[in-house]
Design a protein around this motif. Structure first.
Motif, PDB file in Angstrom:
ATOM      1  N   VAL A   1       0.851  -1.185   0.000  1.00 32.24           N
ATOM      2  CA  VAL A   1       0.000   0.000   0.000  1.00 32.24           C
ATOM      3  C   VAL A   1       0.893   1.244   0.000  1.00 32.24           C
ATOM      4  O   VAL A   1       2.040   1.197   0.432  1.00 32.24           O
ATOM      5  CB  VAL A   1      -0.961   0.032   1.220  1.00 32.24           C
ATOM      6  N   VAL A   2       0.337   2.342  -0.464  1.00 34.21           N
ATOM      7  CA  VAL A   2       1.069   3.608  -0.472  1.00 34.21           C
ATOM      8  C   VAL A   2       1.052   4.193   0.945  1.00 34.21           C
ATOM      9  O   VAL A   2       0.028   4.240   1.591  1.00 34.21           O
ATOM     10  CB  VAL A   2       0.434   4.591  -1.472  1.00 34.21           C
ATOM     11  N   VAL A   3       2.238   4.624   1.390  1.00 31.58           N
ATOM     12  CA  VAL A   3       2.353   5.240   2.712  1.00 31.58           C
ATOM     13  C   VAL A   3       2.707   6.720   2.627  1.00 31.58           C
ATOM     14  O   VAL A   3       2.484   7.472   3.582  1.00 31.58           O
ATOM     15  CB  VAL A   3       3.360   4.499   3.630  1.00 31.58           C
ATOM     16  N   LEU A   4       3.250   7.159   1.484  1.00 31.94           N
ATOM     17  CA  LEU A   4       3.634   8.561   1.331  1.00 31.94           C
ATOM     18  C   LEU A   4       3.537   8.941  -0.135  1.00 31.94           C
ATOM     19  O   LEU A   4       3.937   8.161  -1.007  1.00 31.94           O
ATOM     20  CB  LEU A   4       5.078   8.753   1.813  1.00 31.94           C
ATOM     21  N   GLU A   5       2.998  10.130  -0.387  1.00 29.47           N
ATOM     22  CA  GLU A   5       2.927  10.671  -1.740  1.00 29.47           C
ATOM     23  C   GLU A   5       3.471  12.096  -1.730  1.00 29.47           C
ATOM     24  O   GLU A   5       3.247  12.832  -0.772  1.00 29.47           O
ATOM     25  CB  GLU A   5       1.483  10.727  -2.242  1.00 29.47           C
TER      26      GLU A   5
END
Length: 133
Positions: free
Chosen positions: A124-128
């Motif tokens: 999963v994405v944790v930072l953008e």
């Protein structure tokens, strides 16, 4: 026919409710020329959250993550693997930068993470990171 359309509509609405309930809280901020979004995934440890918050708020730390502040970047991690364990980065946690849009950054980071993860759950994405407007 009408019954089928109603059932389909209810299924779509029900799926939207489930997605809304499972939405992950975020912290959004601006760091210099970048807009940074931290996804507060439930598996993140205090050490990991502290590290992500440092990247989100400190210009030098963010510079290590995103050299060119014109593009988009994303970091993905496996729920079981995490991204920092025992004080060291986890191999499957992937941060990629310099993409033309947020979707491309997330897609590539997720694919790279999934290729390296040990745990069974998808990454999963944790930072953008995006250019600040």
């Amino acid at each position: 026919m009408l019954r089928s359309m109603v059932a389909t509509s209810l299924a779509v609405v029900g799926a939207g409710v489930v997605m809304a309930q499972s939405a992950v809280p975020t912290e959004v901020g601006v760091n210099g020329l970048s807009a940074v979004t931290l996804h507060l995934q439930p598996f993140l440890t205090e050490e990991e959250l502290t590290t992500l918050r440092l990247v989100a708020s400190n210009d030098q730390a963010l510079g290590l993550f995103v050299a060119d502040r014109k593009g988009f970047a994303a970091m993905a991690a496996s729920p079981e693997d995490g991204f920092v364990r025992g004080g060291a980065p986890v191999k499957s946690a992937v941060a990629l930068a310099d993409f033309p849009n947020a979707a491309a950054a997330s897609t590539e980071a997720l694919a790279a993470c999934d290729a390296l993860r040990i745990g069974p759950s998808p990454c999963v994405v944790v930072l953008e990171v995006a250019p600040a407007k």
